[in-house]
Design a protein around this motif. Structure first.
Motif, PDB file in Angstrom:
ATOM      1  N   MET A   1      73.692  69.689   1.891  1.00  0.00           N
ATOM      2  CA  MET A   1      73.794  68.340   2.409  1.00  0.00           C
ATOM      3  C   MET A   1      73.561  68.345   3.914  1.00  0.00           C
ATOM      4  N   ARG A   2      72.669  67.506   4.376  1.00  0.00           N
ATOM      5  CA  ARG A   2      72.413  67.380   5.804  1.00  0.00           C
ATOM      6  C   ARG A   2      73.398  66.380   6.404  1.00  0.00           C
ATOM      7  N   ILE A   3      73.716  66.586   7.665  1.00  0.00           N
ATOM      8  CA  ILE A   3      74.623  65.681   8.360  1.00  0.00           C
ATOM      9  C   ILE A   3      73.918  64.375   8.721  1.00  0.00           C
ATOM     10  N   TYR A   4      72.640  64.412   8.889  1.00  0.00           N
ATOM     11  CA  TYR A   4      71.916  63.189   9.232  1.00  0.00           C
ATOM     12  C   TYR A   4      71.162  62.677   8.008  1.00  0.00           C
ATOM     13  N   THR A   5      71.092  61.346   7.896  1.00  0.00           N
ATOM     14  CA  THR A   5      70.414  60.721   6.755  1.00  0.00           C
ATOM     15  C   THR A   5      69.251  59.829   7.182  1.00  0.00           C
ATOM     16  N   ARG A   6      69.245  59.449   8.435  1.00  0.00           N
ATOM     17  CA  ARG A   6      68.264  58.513   9.005  1.00  0.00           C
ATOM     18  C   ARG A   6      68.422  57.089   8.470  1.00  0.00           C
ATOM     19  N   SER A   7      69.378  56.863   7.579  1.00  0.00           N
ATOM     20  CA  SER A   7      69.541  55.528   6.994  1.00  0.00           C
ATOM     21  C   SER A   7      70.124  54.527   7.988  1.00  0.00           C
ATOM     22  N   GLY A   8      70.712  55.011   9.071  1.00  0.00           N
ATOM     23  CA  GLY A   8      71.291  54.106  10.059  1.00  0.00           C
ATOM     24  C   GLY A   8      70.434  53.909  11.286  1.00  0.00           C
ATOM     25  N   ASP A   9      69.218  54.398  11.243  1.00  0.00           N
ATOM     26  CA  ASP A   9      68.353  54.340  12.420  1.00  0.00           C
ATOM     27  C   ASP A   9      67.937  52.927  12.824  1.00  0.00           C
ATOM     28  N   LYS A  10      68.127  51.977  11.944  1.00  0.00           N
ATOM     29  CA  LYS A  10      67.718  50.599  12.249  1.00  0.00           C
ATOM     30  C   LYS A  10      68.923  49.689  12.441  1.00  0.00           C
ATOM     31  N   GLY A  11      70.085  50.291  12.750  1.00  0.00           N
ATOM     32  CA  GLY A  11      71.248  49.477  13.097  1.00  0.00           C
ATOM     33  C   GLY A  11      72.126  49.040  11.946  1.00  0.00           C
ATOM     34  N   THR A  12      71.967  49.687  10.796  1.00  0.00           N
ATOM     35  CA  THR A  12      72.850  49.377   9.671  1.00  0.00           C
ATOM     36  C   THR A  12      73.548  50.645   9.217  1.00  0.00           C
ATOM     37  N   THR A  13      74.614  50.457   8.479  1.00  0.00           N
ATOM     38  CA  THR A  13      75.363  51.570   7.909  1.00  0.00           C
ATOM     39  C   THR A  13      75.900  51.142   6.555  1.00  0.00           C
ATOM     40  N   SER A  14      76.451  52.080   5.826  1.00  0.00           N
ATOM     41  CA  SER A  14      76.987  51.776   4.497  1.00  0.00           C
ATOM     42  C   SER A  14      78.496  51.725   4.510  1.00  0.00           C
ATOM     43  N   LEU A  15      79.027  50.708   3.856  1.00  0.00           N
ATOM     44  CA  LEU A  15      80.441  50.687   3.537  1.00  0.00           C
ATOM     45  C   LEU A  15      80.626  51.490   2.249  1.00  0.00           C
ATOM     46  N   VAL A  16      81.854  51.600   1.802  1.00  0.00           N
ATOM     47  CA  VAL A  16      82.113  52.231   0.516  1.00  0.00           C
ATOM     48  C   VAL A  16      81.336  51.461  -0.551  1.00  0.00           C
ATOM     49  N   TYR A  17      80.874  52.127  -1.582  1.00  0.00           N
ATOM     50  CA  TYR A  17      80.068  51.567  -2.674  1.00  0.00           C
ATOM     51  C   TYR A  17      78.643  51.254  -2.234  1.00  0.00           C
ATOM     52  N   GLY A  18      78.229  51.735  -1.044  1.00  0.00           N
ATOM     53  CA  GLY A  18      76.845  51.619  -0.628  1.00  0.00           C
ATOM     54  C   GLY A  18      76.419  50.272  -0.083  1.00  0.00           C
ATOM     55  N   VAL A  19      77.346  49.366   0.132  1.00  0.00           N
ATOM     56  CA  VAL A  19      77.013  48.048   0.680  1.00  0.00           C
ATOM     57  C   VAL A  19      76.559  48.242   2.125  1.00  0.00           C
ATOM     58  N   ARG A  20      75.328  47.787   2.439  1.00  0.00           N
ATOM     59  CA  ARG A  20      74.762  47.921   3.787  1.00  0.00           C
ATOM     60  C   ARG A  20      75.217  46.755   4.660  1.00  0.00           C
ATOM     61  N   VAL A  21      75.643  47.101   5.875  1.00  0.00           N
ATOM     62  CA  VAL A  21      76.049  46.090   6.860  1.00  0.00           C
ATOM     63  C   VAL A  21      75.544  46.524   8.224  1.00  0.00           C
ATOM     64  N   ALA A  22      75.525  45.573   9.153  1.00  0.00           N
ATOM     65  CA  ALA A  22      75.156  45.896  10.534  1.00  0.00           C
ATOM     66  C   ALA A  22      76.213  46.808  11.137  1.00  0.00           C
ATOM     67  N   LYS A  23      75.802  47.670  12.036  1.00  0.00           N
ATOM     68  CA  LYS A  23      76.745  48.588  12.668  1.00  0.00           C
ATOM     69  C   LYS A  23      77.762  47.869  13.538  1.00  0.00           C
ATOM     70  N   ASN A  24      77.498  46.614  13.885  1.00  0.00           N
ATOM     71  CA  ASN A  24      78.492  45.848  14.644  1.00  0.00           C
ATOM     72  C   ASN A  24      79.317  44.925  13.741  1.00  0.00           C
ATOM     73  N   ASP A  25      79.245  45.127  12.433  1.00  0.00           N
ATOM     74  CA  ASP A  25      80.077  44.391  11.482  1.00  0.00           C
ATOM     75  C   ASP A  25      81.548  44.634  11.807  1.00  0.00           C
ATOM     76  N   ILE A  26      82.384  43.641  11.617  1.00  0.00           N
ATOM     77  CA  ILE A  26      83.795  43.746  11.974  1.00  0.00           C
ATOM     78  C   ILE A  26      84.492  44.878  11.224  1.00  0.00           C
ATOM     79  N   ARG A  27      84.099  45.141  10.000  1.00  0.00           N
ATOM     80  CA  ARG A  27      84.696  46.261   9.248  1.00  0.00           C
ATOM     81  C   ARG A  27      84.333  47.602   9.889  1.00  0.00           C
ATOM     82  N   VAL A  28      83.095  47.748  10.284  1.00  0.00           N
ATOM     83  CA  VAL A  28      82.651  48.981  10.931  1.00  0.00           C
ATOM     84  C   VAL A  28      83.384  49.165  12.255  1.00  0.00           C
TER      85      VAL A  28
END
Length: 181
Positions: A1-28
């Motif tokens: 497993m690599r530490i980097y995924t590149r999936s957040g390179d455009k300003g989004t990240t995953s919550l639990v269950y894979g739901v994509r949100v902006a990195k400035n989302d209040i939950r994040v």
């Protein structure tokens, strides 16, 4: 497993269950702030490792538990509404904080004034962690339908970190500075 995924390179990240949100989302922001506090607790424990006082091992064990439970808080905050939280926060976690606060506080001199953050590096790091936890609590209040235990835990955790900072400073013979000294 690599530490980097590149999936957040455009300003989004995953919550639990894979739901994509902006990195400035209040939950994040909320669970990221908990992670920041957890890092400062880790910094404080690293300073304590080199010290010697009778309650050190018991305190370090409790800090380890707190750091673990902060991951549970993060799980609560990073789980989208309507989904099952895998690492649940429980009332007993809050009770353990309260009992530890009471035990440590019973050994401290009474407060007569506001305490200025500082002292031993471990105590100072705990004061920083306390203020970060306060920010996490403020941020978490903006999440709709947040588990009330999350808010209670964060509130009590900041109280614990304040008492723990005072306790560490006293045990390591670091004089507290009060406001107006």
């Amino acid at each position: 497993m690599r530490i980097y995924t590149r999936s957040g390179d455009k300003g989004t990240t995953s919550l639990v269950y894979g739901v994509r949100v902006a990195k400035n989302d209040i939950r994040v922001e909320a669970y990221g702030t908990c992670d920041e506090a957890n890092s400062y607790i880790g910094l404080a424990t690293s300073f304590l490792q080199k010290e010697s006082f009778s309650e050190k091992e018991q305190l370090l064990t409790f800090f380890h538990k707190v750091q673990t439970i902060l991951f549970h808080v993060g799980a609560e905050l990073s789980t989208p509404e309507g989904k099952e939280v895998k690492w649940k926060l429980e009332e007993v976690h809050i009770k353990e904080l309260e009992e530890t606060i009471d035990r440590l506080d019973a050994e401290l001199s009474p407060l007569n004034n506001f305490v200025l953050p500082g002292g031993h590096p471990a105590g100072a790091a705990l004061h920083v962690a306390r203020t970060i936890v306060r920010r996490a609590e403020r941020t978490a209040t903006s999440i709709e339908r947040v588990n009330p235990l999350v808010l209670s835990y964060l509130n009590r955790l900041s109280d614990f970190l304040f008492v723990a900072a005072r306790f560490v400073n006293e045990k390591l013979n670091e004089r507290e500075k009060n406001l107006h000294e």
